[in-house]
Design a protein around this motif. Structure first.
Motif, mmCIF file in Angstrom:
data_model
loop_
_atom_site.group_PDB
_atom_site.id
_atom_site.type_symbol
_atom_site.label_atom_id
_atom_site.label_comp_id
_atom_site.label_asym_id
_atom_site.label_seq_id
_atom_site.Cartn_x
_atom_site.Cartn_y
_atom_site.Cartn_z
ATOM 1 N N GLY A 93 13.289 18.106 -2.072
ATOM 2 C CA GLY A 93 12.729 18.070 -3.399
ATOM 3 C C GLY A 93 12.614 16.431 -3.979
ATOM 4 N N ALA A 94 12.851 15.612 -2.813
ATOM 5 C CA ALA A 94 12.642 14.184 -3.435
ATOM 6 C C ALA A 94 10.952 13.747 -3.446
ATOM 7 N N ASP A 95 10.582 12.729 -4.148
ATOM 8 C CA ASP A 95 9.392 12.235 -4.263
ATOM 9 C C ASP A 95 9.537 11.054 -3.374
ATOM 10 N N VAL A 96 8.780 10.910 -2.320
ATOM 11 C CA VAL A 96 8.796 9.893 -1.299
ATOM 12 C C VAL A 96 7.617 9.215 -0.901
ATOM 13 N N ARG A 97 7.411 8.052 -0.716
ATOM 14 C CA ARG A 97 6.304 7.383 0.134
ATOM 15 C C ARG A 97 6.762 6.622 1.086
ATOM 16 N N VAL A 98 5.948 6.602 2.334
ATOM 17 C CA VAL A 98 6.307 5.550 3.279
ATOM 18 C C VAL A 98 4.914 4.398 3.392
ATOM 19 N N GLN A 99 5.299 3.342 3.435
ATOM 20 C CA GLN A 99 4.736 2.215 3.561
ATOM 21 C C GLN A 99 5.059 1.506 4.762
ATOM 22 N N THR A 100 3.878 1.217 5.555
ATOM 23 C CA THR A 100 4.104 0.525 6.909
ATOM 24 C C THR A 100 3.381 -0.835 6.873
ATOM 25 N N ALA A 101 4.343 -1.819 7.519
ATOM 26 C CA ALA A 101 3.848 -3.226 7.778
ATOM 27 C C ALA A 101 2.664 -3.297 8.846
ATOM 28 N N ILE A 102 2.305 -2.321 9.666
ATOM 29 C CA ILE A 102 0.938 -2.076 10.395
ATOM 30 C C ILE A 102 0.194 -1.086 9.868
ATOM 31 N N GLU A 103 -1.209 -1.415 9.597
ATOM 32 C CA GLU A 103 -1.748 -0.432 8.895
ATOM 33 C C GLU A 103 -1.985 0.808 9.647
ATOM 34 N N MET A 104 -1.773 1.848 9.235
ATOM 35 C CA MET A 104 -1.976 3.350 9.904
ATOM 36 C C MET A 104 -2.372 4.293 8.641
ATOM 37 N N ARG A 105 -3.479 4.117 7.965
ATOM 38 C CA ARG A 105 -3.934 4.762 6.589
ATOM 39 C C ARG A 105 -3.713 6.187 6.708
ATOM 40 N N GLN A 106 -4.102 6.806 7.997
ATOM 41 C CA GLN A 106 -4.022 8.290 8.172
ATOM 42 C C GLN A 106 -2.625 8.779 7.565
ATOM 43 N N ILE A 107 -1.571 7.967 8.034
ATOM 44 C CA ILE A 107 -0.300 8.699 7.847
ATOM 45 C C ILE A 107 0.796 7.995 6.854
ATOM 46 N N ALA A 108 0.372 6.872 6.409
ATOM 47 C CA ALA A 108 1.141 5.945 5.406
ATOM 48 C C ALA A 108 0.157 4.998 4.638
ATOM 49 N N GLU A 109 0.854 4.453 3.503
ATOM 50 C CA GLU A 109 0.355 3.426 2.917
ATOM 51 C C GLU A 109 0.715 2.211 3.644
ATOM 52 N N PRO A 110 -0.207 0.996 3.292
ATOM 53 C CA PRO A 110 0.127 -0.122 3.852
ATOM 54 C C PRO A 110 1.164 -0.855 2.799
ATOM 55 N N TYR A 111 2.013 -1.610 3.467
ATOM 56 C CA TYR A 111 3.035 -2.170 2.673
ATOM 57 C C TYR A 111 2.209 -3.062 1.699
ATOM 58 N N ILE A 112 2.618 -2.828 0.279
ATOM 59 C CA ILE A 112 1.993 -3.737 -0.537
ATOM 60 C C ILE A 112 3.291 -3.692 -1.621
ATOM 61 N N ARG A 113 3.562 -4.797 -1.872
ATOM 62 C CA ARG A 113 5.089 -5.024 -2.550
ATOM 63 C C ARG A 113 4.726 -4.654 -4.061
ATOM 64 N N ASN A 114 3.826 -4.705 -4.710
ATOM 65 C CA ASN A 114 3.748 -4.485 -6.143
ATOM 66 C C ASN A 114 3.515 -2.852 -6.408
ATOM 67 N N LYS A 115 3.067 -2.393 -5.149
ATOM 68 C CA LYS A 115 2.569 -0.807 -5.230
ATOM 69 C C LYS A 115 4.160 -0.280 -4.801
ATOM 70 N N ALA A 116 5.037 -0.974 -4.009
ATOM 71 C CA ALA A 116 6.430 -0.575 -3.890
ATOM 72 C C ALA A 116 7.271 -0.313 -5.024
ATOM 73 N N ILE A 117 6.993 -1.598 -5.982
ATOM 74 C CA ILE A 117 7.767 -1.572 -7.331
ATOM 75 C C ILE A 117 7.183 -0.584 -8.118
ATOM 76 N N ARG A 118 5.947 -0.305 -7.848
ATOM 77 C CA ARG A 118 5.454 0.863 -9.163
ATOM 78 C C ARG A 118 6.164 2.204 -8.647
ATOM 79 N N HIS A 119 6.202 2.472 -7.254
ATOM 80 C CA HIS A 119 6.661 3.739 -6.928
ATOM 81 C C HIS A 119 8.323 3.711 -7.296
ATOM 82 N N PHE A 120 9.075 2.460 -7.360
ATOM 83 C CA PHE A 120 10.519 2.709 -7.872
ATOM 84 C C PHE A 120 10.559 3.094 -9.040
#
Length: 235
Positions: A93-120
């Motif tokens: 039941g958790a709300d989760v996002r995966v961000q990867t340092a290597i782009e693989m857009r079909q399965i995860a977001e690319p790592y973007i620091r400000n976007k990670a902060i927004r998720h938090f």
């Protein structure tokens, strides 16, 4: 229940996800760990996670392979573990996002620091995959880097020992455990807390490391609630 840390970076080894199987992913083990992660998220802790890939691949042991390529394979292993953790947390039941340092857009977001902060800020758990995205850096270094970037209050390093000792407790019966130790003292005693790059990054940015035992996953909850557990490494 009071919390000692508002935002944390949890470093998990890949091996821990294998449970007693020794390799691959043991679903029951992953769910058990994720239940504790969900508990701290429900307490209001903002959770970032970096996971290793040692349950699938250990680049250091691939002697006959180009080191850069071996490290890239290791990064893909961490992506698999990140997706497994994400799936288990979502089942709980958790709300989760995966961000990867290597782009693989079909399965995860690319790592973007400000976007990670927004998720938090939206109370989402963020799992950072693919290490730093560069070879020659460990996932310990990735954990330290992400922790500093997201302004985490502490780096929680979950291991198979219950803290930091003056020598290897698996080899020496007279090994002494520290409740807390300074970065300076750890360096002087040549105590291996994390690899030297990760250690320096934490020291230079005044980021404390709490090393604790994950054989009881509820220790994650105890750690964020400020209970005396493991060893706190600090300036």
């Amino acid at each position: 229940m009071d919390i000692a840390y508002k935002r944390i970076l949890l470093k998990l080894s890949g091996e821990v996800l294998a449970g007693e199987k020794g390799s691959g992913i043991d679903t029951e083990t992953v769910i058990t760990i994720c239940k504790s992660i969900k508990k701290i998220a429900d307490l209001g802790v903002q959770v970032g996670i970096v996971v290793g890939g040692g349950n699938f691949w250990r680049g250091r042991t691939s002697e006959h392979m180009d080191r850069t390529r071996a490290d890239h394979i290791g990064m893909l292993a961490t992506a698999m573990n990140s997706l497994a953790l994400c799936d288990a947390l979502e089942q709980l039941g958790a709300d989760v996002r995966v961000q990867t340092a290597i782009e693989m857009r079909q399965i995860a977001e690319p790592y973007i620091r400000n976007k990670a902060i927004r998720h938090f800020e939206k109370n989402r758990i963020v799992i950072f995959g693919c290490g730093t995205g560069s070879p020659f850096f460990s996932t310990d270094t990735a954990a330290a880097l992400r922790a500093v970037e997201i302004n985490a209050d502490v780096l929680l390093k979950a291991t198979n020992v219950d803290g930091v000792y003056d020598k290897d407790p698996n080899k020496y019966d007279d090994a002494v455990k520290f409740n807390d130790v300074t970065f300076k003292e750890a360096l002087a005693r040549d105590i291996k807390v994390m690899d030297s790059t990760a250690f320096s990054l934490c020291k230079d940015n005044d980021l404390s490391i709490l090393v604790f035992d994950l054989t009881n996953p509820d220790n994650i909850v105890k750690a964020v609630c400020g209970e005396e557990i493991g060893t706190l490494v600090k300036n």
